[in-house]
Design an enzyme around this catalytic site. Structure first.
Site: not given
Ligand code: NAD
Length: 487
Positions: A152, A176, A179, A229, A284, A378
């Site tokens: 995301f 993909k 969402e 992740s 990240c 994280e």
């Protein structure tokens, strides 16, 4: 209050936007909490249709020369520039980062596209006369039908890590997207179509876990790239590899910034704070732990001043969701319970007029010890944990103890100490006096340890190896030469 401001998201299969008979979920803008669209939760049958479309496009697309294929990307790059304002707004709306950060993301996508346009200059194959009249040649051929699964936090840029390079090199792709942020991906597909990309070369299948698992299992998908992740990267890498696909899976991060007492005061304090708070810490490459070596109180004090200049809703965007806000605030509360000192506290932040949005203010936590959860896990929010170390060796030991290894940085005026950290840090991307050491094209992006699974990096020259396979040809045309090589 619910409000739909964007068209419903559709799958893009064989050049058609389709949405038939799917269950769906709402897409929220984290800026306000309003519902802005809906996204289909596709099934394995939708993936089958996308793979079939990719397969039918593949012979013609892979049959073009590299120079022919990149012509589409030249046109697409122009369209990205032309629509940069609109693409920026879309990232801002669906992800919640500031307009400035959203613009930077779109500009980075343009740079990624430029790199793909340069492929004909880079991918020149190899040939050598290995013995008299005998020639060995290596050609880079596409892998076939490939997939890209994205997170995301960079709805426009991360799809551009993979799409331009993979298709320039002759592959046909299934994207993909996350969402949570599917709108940018739909515009990317529309603009590529407008640029002249043949139908079926890029297909977008929306959804969540079910589609990711179907991608890992699909017998006709040859390569899978994943960014997200570490928990899911491990699942994807293991499942795709066990199905005998090549896979590169980028995971999470916990980046350590080693700050030495001789570091430049202003540059260091503003850079460390920018690194931890930029994109609301949802990068990240964000600074997550500052290891303060010896006497750095003056730098910490200046960081506190810098953090207090940040105004949520103005120069700090939202985090992605209510759950993310609760998770981040939970970590801060836990650190407080564990005995750390909260120097700047971003909990309970609201933005006037956007009370339904998900904001966490910049947070600086001092006196963190290496075993606390804010030191090891994280957080993915605008939070930095400061661990104190007596000397550089102890600081390096702390950095090395992380399971992750995306980035590490050192702030110092000493070339010798910087070199020591470059050598000793267990991370794939190192910064010297730079808080977000993202390699620019053509240099490749990718971490170490649990921040990346697989051998290639995801961008730059390294990605060429991932998106191609070598065809090795040995040729002899001189029948008069009686030497039969290796016979
Ligand atoms: P995520 O792992 O939750 O989701 C990534 C993708 O995996 C999405 O498309 C999602 O639909 C899918 N997914 C989610 N759960 C799944 C499951 N159980 N099984 C199969 N698929 C699943 O990541 P996110 O929250 O979207 O993104 C944030 C994470 O991504 C952070 O950990 C961040 O560090 C990481 N990230 C890493 C890099 C990098 O370069 N290393 C870059 C960007 C983001």
């Amino acid at each position: 209050m619910e409000r739909i401001s964007q068209p419903e998201v559709k799958n893009y299969i064989g050049g058609q936007f389709k949405r038939n008979g799917h269950s769906s979920m709402n897409v929220e803008s984290p800026l306000t909490g309003e519902i802005i669209s809906t996204v289909p939760l596709s099934t394995a049958e939708d993936l089958d249709a996308a793979v079939a479309a990719a397969k039918s496009a593949y012979p013609a697309w892979s049959g073009l020369t590299l120079k022919e294929r990149v012509q589409v990307l030249y046109k697409y790059r122009t369209l990205l520039e032309k629509h940069a304002d609109e693409l920026t707004e879309l990232v801002h709306l669906e992800n919640g980062k500031t307009l400035g950060e959203s613009r930077a993301e779109v500009e980075k996508s343009i740079e990624l596209c430029e790199f793909a346009c340069s492929m004909p200059q880079i991918v020149t194959n190899e040939v050598q006369e290995v013995s008299r009249g005998v020639e060995c040649r290596i050609e880079k051929k596409p892998v076939g039908i490939v997939a890209s699964i994205t997170p995301f936090n960079f709805p426009n840029m991360v799809p551009h890590w993979t799409i331009p390079n993979a298709i320039a090199l002759g592959n046909c792709m299934i994207l993909k997207p996350s969402e949570l942020v599917p709108l940018s991906a739909m515009r990317i597909a529309e603009l590529l179509k407008e640029a002249g990309l043949p139908d079926g070369v890029l297909n977008v299948v929306n959804g969540g876990k079910e589609i990711v698992e179907a991608i890992c299992d699909h017998p006709e998908i040859n390569a899978v790239s994943f960014v997200g992740s570490t928990k899911v990267a491990k699942i994807v890498y293991a499942r795709a590899s066990s199905n005998l696909k090549r896979c590169v899976a980028l995971g999470g991060a916990k980046n350590h910034l080693l700050v030495l007492p001789d570091a430049h005061l202003e540059m260091t304090s503003s850079d460390v704070v920018a690194s931890m708070s930029g994109c609301a810490g949802q990068r990240c490459m964000a600074a997550a732990v500052m290891v303060g070596v010896d006497k750095v109180d003056h730098i910490v004090a200046r960081m506190v001043e810098e953090a207090k200049k940040i105004v949520p809703g103005e120069n700090l965007g939202s985090v992605i969701s209510k759950e993310a806000k609760e998770r981040i605030e939970g970590y801060i509360t836990q650190a407080e319970k564990d005995g750390a000192t909260i120097l700047v506290d971003g909990r309970n932040t609201t933005v006037p007029g956007k009370e339904g949005g998900y904001y966490v203010g910049p947070t600086i936590i001092d006196n963190v010890t290496p075993e606390m959860s804010v030191a090891t896990e994280e957080i993915f929010g605008p939070v930095i944990s400061i661990i104190r170390a007596k000397d550089i060796d102890e600081a390096i030991k702390i950095e090395n103890s992380s399971n992750y290894g995306n980035a590490a940085a050192v702030f110092t005026q000493s070339g010798g100490l910087a070199r020591k950290v470059i050598e000793a840090a267990s991370a794939g991307m190192i910064g010297v006096n730079i808080g977000v050491p993202v390699p620019r094209e053509p240099f490749a992006f990718g971490g170490w340890n649990e921040s990346k699974f697989g051998t290639c990096d995801i961008t730059g020259k390294s990605s060429i190896e991932f998106w191609t396979q070598n065809k090795k040809t040995t040729t002899k045309w001189n029948p008069e030469d009686k030497t039969n090589w290796m016979s």
